[in-house]
Every structure is written in structure tokens, then in C-alpha cells.
Design an enzyme around this catalytic site. Structure first.
Site, PDB file in Angstrom:
ATOM      1  N   TYR A  94       1.010  -1.195   0.087  1.00  0.00           N
ATOM      2  CA  TYR A  94       0.129   0.198  -0.407  1.00  0.00           C
ATOM      3  C   TYR A  94       0.882   1.194   0.344  1.00  0.00           C
ATOM      4  O   TYR A  94       2.114   1.174   0.031  1.00  0.00           O
ATOM      5  CB  TYR A  94      -0.906  -0.396   1.607  1.00  0.00           C
ATOM      6  CG  TYR A  94      -0.594   0.316   2.758  1.00  0.00           C
ATOM      7  CD1 TYR A  94      -0.152   1.785   3.082  1.00  0.00           C
ATOM      8  CD2 TYR A  94       0.207  -0.750   3.379  1.00  0.00           C
ATOM      9  CE1 TYR A  94       0.313   1.757   4.804  1.00  0.00           C
ATOM     10  CE2 TYR A  94       0.588  -0.331   4.686  1.00  0.00           C
ATOM     11  CZ  TYR A  94       0.707   1.160   4.925  1.00  0.00           C
ATOM     12  OH  TYR A  94       1.806   0.895   6.187  1.00  0.00           O
ATOM     13  N   CYS A  95      -0.075   2.103  -0.464  1.00  0.00           N
ATOM     14  CA  CYS A  95       1.143   3.771  -0.748  1.00  0.00           C
ATOM     15  C   CYS A  95      -0.010   4.971  -0.286  1.00  0.00           C
ATOM     16  O   CYS A  95      -1.400   4.777  -0.224  1.00  0.00           O
ATOM     17  CB  CYS A  95       1.747   3.910  -1.689  1.00  0.00           C
ATOM     18  SG  CYS A  95       0.702   4.134  -3.571  1.00  0.00           S
ATOM     19  N   THR A  96       0.023   5.667  -1.065  1.00  0.00           N
ATOM     20  CA  THR A  96      -0.879   7.352  -0.255  1.00  0.00           C
ATOM     21  C   THR A  96      -2.076   7.153  -1.014  1.00  0.00           C
ATOM     22  O   THR A  96      -3.013   6.946  -1.274  1.00  0.00           O
ATOM     23  CB  THR A  96       0.225   8.558  -0.858  1.00  0.00           C
ATOM     24  OG1 THR A  96       1.037   8.858   0.571  1.00  0.00           O
ATOM     25  CG2 THR A  96      -0.912   9.743  -0.424  1.00  0.00           C
TER      26      THR A  96
ATOM     27  N   ILE B  46      -4.276   4.254   0.280  1.00  0.00           N
ATOM     28  CA  ILE B  46      -4.841   5.593   2.012  1.00  0.00           C
ATOM     29  C   ILE B  46      -6.075   5.785   1.173  1.00  0.00           C
ATOM     30  O   ILE B  46      -6.958   5.884   1.582  1.00  0.00           O
ATOM     31  CB  ILE B  46      -3.536   5.959   2.593  1.00  0.00           C
ATOM     32  CG1 ILE B  46      -1.918   4.550   2.434  1.00  0.00           C
ATOM     33  CG2 ILE B  46      -4.278   6.565   3.799  1.00  0.00           C
ATOM     34  CD1 ILE B  46      -0.936   4.922   3.618  1.00  0.00           C
TER      35      ILE B  46
END
Length: 350
Positions: free
Chosen positions: A199-201, A228
Site C-alpha cells: 500500500y501507499c498514499t 490510503i
């Protein structure tokens, strides 16, 4: 011939933005697709975004587009029409709308053609970025996060992880995404049979990371759809418990969106709970660090007494000192090593 770049000073543009009362919407999006002529695509889109009053940062490359922008609220529908028509691959592209937004995230439009829309350091002709992992929606994230056979891997930088992350997520401790990719492969070599959730922004880094993990022999690879930002939006819409704790760091003037009420980081100067990032007010330093309100007042927004004193010098002397420093310090410096050295405090590994 139309002007295809900004000609006004940053100071004037920022002052104009701060004086604006018109509501704006901060939004991010990305798409991996093949662009035959990235320069022509960039110039056409730049012209149309300028007419709409769009601010922000946009990267265009042969592999697609990556954007974080601010759009006048009353022209948001026009913006979507323009964007969706810019290329067949962008029709109905997912738009991640900011959670906390005062409309002051950007003050100028910068649109650049780059080799990649995210710097990955991959130099392997056999790598297929389109062969990505399985997308996970918010409810699926919540189902998998408690599974002992599933590992959540944070594909963001150390300063992003520090203020917020998914419960029990693994940090890949690095300063850049290009460093993280091979590090993640090495760290997880003995977990190839487990479910790996990246996962990332907003999704752009974890999507490419999922392809890289598959390329390196991992089988059960997933990534959080929309990152996110989309997870938090959907979880709140659907009344799901939030499994992301703390703040989501963002790359604009806000420097963060609060996802949960948890404050999991600490002021780098006094150690009190705090998750407010700032840049040192001394332009010769500009270090990115976490500072609580008390220390912000005590050090006048600076990272150290040295910078605080330098900030009080006449402008000419400040400029002379900056020019005289060997190599200087990069603006918006985010290096964990420099943070440790400058602040003279031990930084935790996690």
C-alpha cells in the site's frame, strides 16, 4: 504561440492563492498507459488546465500520468470532462479527493515530462509493469489485515510511515521508492508463500511494487485500490472500522490528512506526542521534521538553535552563508540520515 509554463514568481503566486476565497478541491490521480508523444500530451493538457485555473504538480511520461492538483470547486465538473477526454485510457480514471482540504494545497501549476511517472530505478527489459497484483477494496483490506498468513507492506518513505500506517504494517526503511523495491524483495524472501499486501498514499507506488514483487517470484500479491486515500474514504462511507492509524502524509502545503485520532509520532525536538510535519524556516536548511506547537514557538519554526540564530541575520549574510556551504543542503530534504544528524537525537527504526 501559447505560453506553456509559468512566468510569475512563487512569492506572488502563493500570496494570490492565500488571498483567494473561492473554494477549491484537492484531488490526485494516476494512470499507467502508453503515451507515444508525452510532450504533445503534456502541452495540450497544460493549456486546458491553465484555462480552468488548476494548480498542482503533474508528471507525464511514456508510461502514463501522475498528478496531485487543486481545482476551483465550481469548475470541477469541467475539469473531469477535460481530463476524461484527454486520452482514451483516462476516461473515468479514479480521482482521489482529499479528506481534509482548505483549498490551499497548491498555488501554481507545474507539469513536467519525465522518464517515469514514479522514480523506480528499474532497469530490466523483461519487467512488465502491467502485470500487477490483485486490487483490494476497503472491506477486503479489513478482512485480510488480521490474517496471520498476510503481511501488509508500506511502500512509502520513512517520514510518511512515522506519522501513520496500517496496523502492524511492515516498514521498508528507506528514503526513496527506488531503494525500497529491492529492499522489499530481500526482506520478504522467506515469506513468498504468504499473502503480500502493498500500500501507499494513492496507489501509484504500490501498484508498481506489486508488479515488481510478481516479477521476483512472489505469487500472492495484492495492493490497496486507490491507496490510503481511497481506503479511508470508502471505510468511512461504509461505516467500516479504520485499520489505518494516524495521519496520511501528503505532498502539498497541508503535509498531512488526519485519518484517525491516534497520534503515533513524536516531536523531534522534545519527544512529546506530535505528528505535524514542517520545514525548517531557515532557507539554508529547510529540513523536513516533526515539531510540536511548543517547540515551534520556542525555536521560531526552526529545527535547531543554530538555524534559529542564522534566520535572524541580515538577508545578505544568510545568502552568503548558504552560498559558502560545501555542496549545500537540498531543499525539502527528507533524508533519515540527515534528520538524525541535524536533530542530534536517535530516531527509532520503526
Amino acid at each position: 504561440m501559447p505560453v506553456l509554463h509559468n512566468r510569475i514568481s512563487n512569492e506572488e503566486l502563493k500570496a494570490r492563492m492565500l488571498a483567494e476565497t473561492e473554494p477549491r478541491t484537492t484531488v490526485s490521480f494516476y494512470k499507467y498507459f502508453i503515451l507515444e508523444d508525452a510532450k504533445a500530451f503534456r502541452d495540450n493538457l497544460y493549456s486546458q488546465f491553465v484555462k480552468l485555473g488548476v494548480f498542482g504538480r503533474v508528471y507525464v511520461a511514456k508510461e502514463g500520468i501522475n498528478a496531485q492538483i487543486s481545482v476551483p470547486a465550481n469548475r470541477y465538473d469541467e475539469f473531469k470532462v477535460v481530463l476524461f477526454a484527454a486520452h482514451p485510457a483516462l476516461d473515468q480514471v479514479r480521482l482521489n479527493v482529499a479528506h481534509e482540504d482548505d483549498g490551499k494545497s497548491f498555488w501554481v501549476l507545474r507539469m513536467k515530462v519525465r522518464e517515469r511517472i514514479v522514480a523506480d530505478g528499474i532497469d530490466d527489459d523483461s519487467f512488465d509493469p502491467s502485470n500487477v497484483g490483485h486490487y483490494l477494496k476497503a472491506d477486503q483490506v479489513n478482512q485480510m489485515i488480521d490474517d496471520p498468513d498476510t503481511l501488509f507492506v508500506d511502500m512509502r518513505n520513512h517520514y510518511e510511515y512515522e506519522v501513520g500506517h496500517f496496523e502492524n504494517a511492515i516498514e521498508v526503511p528507506s528514503d526513496t521508492f527506488r531503494e525500497q523495491l529491492p529492499m522489499a524483495v530481500d526482506m520478504l524472501q522467506h515469506d513468498k508463500e504468504k499473502n503480500i499486501v502493498m500500500y501507499c498514499t494513492g496507489g501509484i507506488r504500490c501498484e508498481k511494487a506489486s508488479a515488481y514483487m510478481l516479477h521476483n517470484g512472489f505469487k500472492n500479491v495484492f495492493h490497496v485500490e486507490g491507496g490510503i486515500i481511497e481506503y479511508a474514504r470508502k471505510a468511512k462511507e461504509q461505516g467500516l472500522p479504520l485499520k489505518f492509524i494516524g495521519k496520511n502524509f501528503v505532498f502539498d502545503e497541508r503535509m498531512g490528512e488526519r485519518i484517525s485520532e491516534d497520534v503515533i509520532a513524536h516531536c523531534h525536538q522534545c519527544g512529546t506526542p506530535s505528528d505535524t510535519h514542517t520545514n525548517c524556516k531557515n532557507d539554508g536548511c529547510h529540513l523536513l521534521f516533526i515539531q510540536c506547537p511548543a517547540c515551534a514557538a520556542k525555536f521560531e519554526g526552526c529545527c535547531s538553535p543554530i538555524c534559529q540564530e542564522e534566520l535572524k541575520l541580515p538577508q545578505e549574510e544568510q545568502r552568503a552563508r548558504r552560498a559558502g556551504r560545501e555542496n549545500g543542503i537540498k531543499i525539502f530534504n527528507k533524508s533519515k540520515g540527515l534528520l538524525q544528524t541535524t536533530m542530534h537525537i536517535p530516531m527509532p527504526d520503526k
